[in-house]
Enzyme design. Structure first.
Site, mmCIF file in Angstrom:
data_model
loop_
_atom_site.group_PDB
_atom_site.id
_atom_site.type_symbol
_atom_site.label_atom_id
_atom_site.label_comp_id
_atom_site.label_asym_id
_atom_site.label_seq_id
_atom_site.Cartn_x
_atom_site.Cartn_y
_atom_site.Cartn_z
ATOM 1 N N ASP A 10 -2.333 4.235 11.439
ATOM 2 C CA ASP A 10 -3.449 3.361 11.043
ATOM 3 C C ASP A 10 -4.635 4.202 10.569
ATOM 4 O O ASP A 10 -4.950 5.231 11.160
ATOM 5 C CB ASP A 10 -3.924 2.528 12.247
ATOM 6 C CG ASP A 10 -2.881 1.509 12.681
ATOM 7 O OD1 ASP A 10 -1.879 1.348 11.960
ATOM 8 O OD2 ASP A 10 -3.074 0.890 13.742
ATOM 9 N N HIS A 70 -12.184 -13.938 -15.141
ATOM 10 C CA HIS A 70 -12.140 -13.327 -13.807
ATOM 11 C C HIS A 70 -12.307 -11.809 -13.891
ATOM 12 O O HIS A 70 -11.304 -11.086 -13.998
ATOM 13 C CB HIS A 70 -10.799 -13.652 -13.129
ATOM 14 C CG HIS A 70 -10.682 -15.086 -12.742
ATOM 15 N ND1 HIS A 70 -11.072 -15.559 -11.514
ATOM 16 C CD2 HIS A 70 -10.229 -16.163 -13.448
ATOM 17 C CE1 HIS A 70 -10.862 -16.865 -11.460
ATOM 18 N NE2 HIS A 70 -10.350 -17.254 -12.618
ATOM 19 N N GLU A 80 -12.911 -9.795 -11.624
ATOM 20 C CA GLU A 80 -12.436 -9.108 -10.415
ATOM 21 C C GLU A 80 -11.077 -8.433 -10.583
ATOM 22 O O GLU A 80 -10.746 -7.519 -9.837
ATOM 23 C CB GLU A 80 -12.406 -10.069 -9.213
ATOM 24 C CG GLU A 80 -11.358 -11.181 -9.254
ATOM 25 C CD GLU A 80 -11.834 -12.455 -9.916
ATOM 26 O OE1 GLU A 80 -12.745 -12.400 -10.774
ATOM 27 O OE2 GLU A 80 -11.280 -13.538 -9.593
ATOM 28 N N CYS A 124 -15.659 -18.181 -13.014
ATOM 29 C CA CYS A 124 -14.783 -19.294 -13.397
ATOM 30 C C CYS A 124 -15.351 -20.614 -12.886
ATOM 31 O O CYS A 124 -16.322 -21.106 -13.452
ATOM 32 C CB CYS A 124 -13.357 -19.018 -12.916
ATOM 33 S SG CYS A 124 -12.156 -19.911 -13.904
ATOM 34 N N ILE A 164 0.848 -1.199 0.000
ATOM 35 C CA ILE A 164 0.000 0.000 0.000
ATOM 36 C C ILE A 164 0.887 1.255 0.000
ATOM 37 O O ILE A 164 0.571 2.246 -0.654
ATOM 38 C CB ILE A 164 -0.950 0.003 1.230
ATOM 39 C CG1 ILE A 164 -1.848 -1.237 1.222
ATOM 40 C CG2 ILE A 164 -1.782 1.283 1.281
ATOM 41 C CD1 ILE A 164 -2.930 -1.251 0.172
HETATM 42 N N1 GLN Z 1 -10.700 -25.423 -11.570
HETATM 43 C C1 GLN Z 1 -11.331 -24.819 -12.711
HETATM 44 C C2 GLN Z 1 -10.476 -24.948 -13.952
HETATM 45 O O1 GLN Z 1 -9.286 -25.144 -13.863
HETATM 46 C C3 GLN Z 1 -11.707 -23.384 -12.434
HETATM 47 C C4 GLN Z 1 -10.524 -22.481 -12.237
HETATM 48 C C5 GLN Z 1 -10.853 -21.186 -11.578
HETATM 49 O O2 GLN Z 1 -11.910 -21.038 -10.956
HETATM 50 N N2 GLN Z 1 -9.966 -20.236 -11.627
HETATM 51 O O3 GLN Z 1 -10.968 -24.828 -15.050
#
Ligand code: GLN
Length: 531
Positions: free
Chosen positions: A241, A508, A510, A382, A19
């Site tokens: 903090d 993903h 995120e 995923c 950070i």
């Molecule tokens: N285990 C699953 C795969 O390899 C999903 C991977 C994940 O969620 N990043 O396809």
């Protein structure tokens, strides 16, 4: 010429060096400089890709498909720049490369040694980050604590860089702990002094000390540290903090941390554009309502294993001035005879994030079934998307033994199967489908409405894939495949239009969410969960 800032840590680990580094980077960027970031991790793994999430927390994936330390997530969220393969360097990477060169005969008969061969390799990684990014300033964080055996060669390389590039092109920030001792009721500077002595014994004199403490340092203490550590008092940055980490860059700004660096570099102290960041802090400090979202996973005891997912939920909350409380649910615990209604009673949405291996899978499937049948907003990421298709195949299409080949290699109905290019792969490290892939969205779908465009790029990290043999059967029962990778005809997004909000993505999202710019899929998930 690129300038280099190095951030080390002393006294204890977990001081928030990441950070600190990100905050300095944000401030320097806000003054119009192009910044790039890098982290050194002194462990022998080539990357964290094969480590257990319990060991290491989440693996952050960059656009170019590098599996990296979770600190890189902080970097990207703070500076909103895409990092790459030069951004996370481990001892494993350095040694692999040195040994490869030795085998090729590149060292022309020399005895290969830590100094100069390993340290040269490390220096090259620093310079490479500067050259490939074209940044004005590269900020490198050194993992671990000064005094660790593991990081010695990294520190030695940095000492040499200072020697080669001079004080006007290099800057050392040392982050330390200033503990408050109850009883005598005072802050103690001795650990900081000792840690700086340790750093000096390795040939490095810090240019700035960032002191982590739970109460602010007064002038007297700063003078004391300045005297013992031979740095100007102004170069001691008090990092007390905070309840909101976004406050940290502003605290550093108020103490001129970025100006001090720019002056040493002989760079112009331009006006800082930080209004947008102050607005963010104001939003975070004034969230009105709160909603609960259930996160069902197998690594929930360690929240860091889902760091970017949790951050993304929080960011979407900012957009709707809503605090997101995460109901962390261990999927394995859902497998027995449990009352799901009770467990999800206060949860306005359910998220099933990524994961590997068979433990806890049936619990996740139960949670997905519950979300689908009870019209609870659902986002599967995923593994979460893969399990949503398995749940649908089993419970809507009647394919009872539907499964993924990951959990049942002899499975009769592999709704999720090993990708063709994955067959025959024996090395686990670095061989997943990684990084950016294009996805084309179906007009009229929820995904299309979220992204407001038909071609997107998202980051991947998986080995298995939806099996197109089952596409028609699932479509007939109402599942829509709203995102596809056209090059290889891989299904990337599924959704259920009949549901309030039910969507799963193979990638993903995120990793691309930012506090000031939440990700479209998290945006709509939170929006519909609030509704
Ligand atoms: N285990 C699953 C795969 O390899 C999903 C991977 C994940 O969620 N990043 O396809």
């Amino acid at each position: 010429m690129t300038k280099y800032v190095f951030v080390t840590g002393g006294v204890v680990s977990g001081l928030g060096k990441g950070i600190t580094a990100s905050s300095l980077a944000l401030l320097l960027k806000s003054r119009g400089y192009k910044v790039f970031m890098q982290k050194f991790d002194p462990y022998i793994n080539v990357d964290p890709g094969t480590m257990s999430p319990f060991q290491h927390g989440e693996v952050f994936v960059t656009a170019d498909g590098s599996e990296t330390d979770l600190d890189l997530g902080h970097y990207e969220r703070f500076i909103d720049e895409e990092l790459n393969y030069t951004s996370n360097i481990t001892t494993g990477k350095i040694y692999s490369s040195v040994i490869e060169k030795e085998r090729r005969g590149d060292y022309l008969g020399a005895t290969v040694q830590i100094v100069p061969h390993v340290t040269n390799e490390i220096k090259n990684k620093v310079y490479e980050a500067g050259v490939t990014s074209g940044a004005d300033i590269v900020i490198t964080e050194i993992g671990g604590t000064i005094g660790d055996i593991e990081s010695l060669s990294f520190i030695e390389a940095l000492r040499q860089i200072r020697n080669e590039k001079g004080k006007e092109n290099t800057f050392f920030v040392h982050t330390t702990l200033v503990p408050f001792i109850y009883g005598s009721d005072e802050l103690k500077t001795k650990p900081t002094q000792h840690s700086v002595i340790e750093l000096r014994s390795l040939g490095i004199q810090p240019d700035m000390i960032v002191t982590r403490s739970n109460v602010s340092l007064d002038d007297h203490l700063k003078k004391k540290i300045a005297l013992y550590c031979s740095i100007p008092k102004e170069n001691i940055i008090d990092s007390v903090d905070v309840k909101n980490i976004y406050q940290i860059p502003i605290n550093y700004y108020n103490q001129n941390a970025d100006t001090i660096i720019l002056k040493q570099f002989g760079l112009k102290v331009t006006k800082a554009n930080i209004k947008y960041w102050e607005k963010l802090i104001d939003t975070v400090d004034n969230l009105g309502k709160e909603i609960e979202i259930a996160l069902v996973g197998k690594y929930v005891e360690l929240h860091d294993a889902y760091l970017s997912v949790a951050e993304s939920l929080t960011h979407a909350g900012y957009k709707y001035k809503t605090k997101i409380k995460i109901n962390w649910i261990d999927s394995e615990k859902l497998e027995g005879n449990v009352d799901l209604k009770k467990i999800f009673k206060n949860s306005k949405g359910i998220i099933v994030p990524g994961g590997f291996g068979s433990r806890g899978i049936e619990g996740m499937i139960k949670a997905i079934k519950y979300a689908r049948e009870n019209n609870v907003p659902f986002l599967g990421i995923c593994l979460g998307m893969q399990l949503a298709t398995i749940e649908f195949a089993r419970n809507v299409c009647g394919i009872e033994n539907a499964n993924s080949r990951e959990f049942d290699s002899m499975c009769e109905n592999p709704i999720i199967d090993l990708m063709a290019e994955q067959k025959g792969i024996t090395n686990m490290g670095g061989t997943l489908r990684l990084g950016n892939y294009e996805c084309t969205l179906k007009k009229g779908s929820l995904a299309y409405a979220d992204y407001e465009q038909n071609k997107i790029l998202e980051r991947h990290r998986h080995r298995y894939e939806f099996n197109n043999k089952y596409k028609e059967i699932l479509e007939e029962k109402g599942l829509v495949f709203s995102g596809v990778n056209e090059q290889s005809n891989l299904m990337e997004i599924v959704e259920l239009p009949s549901h309030k909000h039910f969507i799963g993505c193979q990638f993903h999202p995120e990793f691309k969410s930012r506090p000031t710019k939440c990700h479209p899929l998290f945006d709509s998930f939170i929006k519909n969960s609030i509704k």
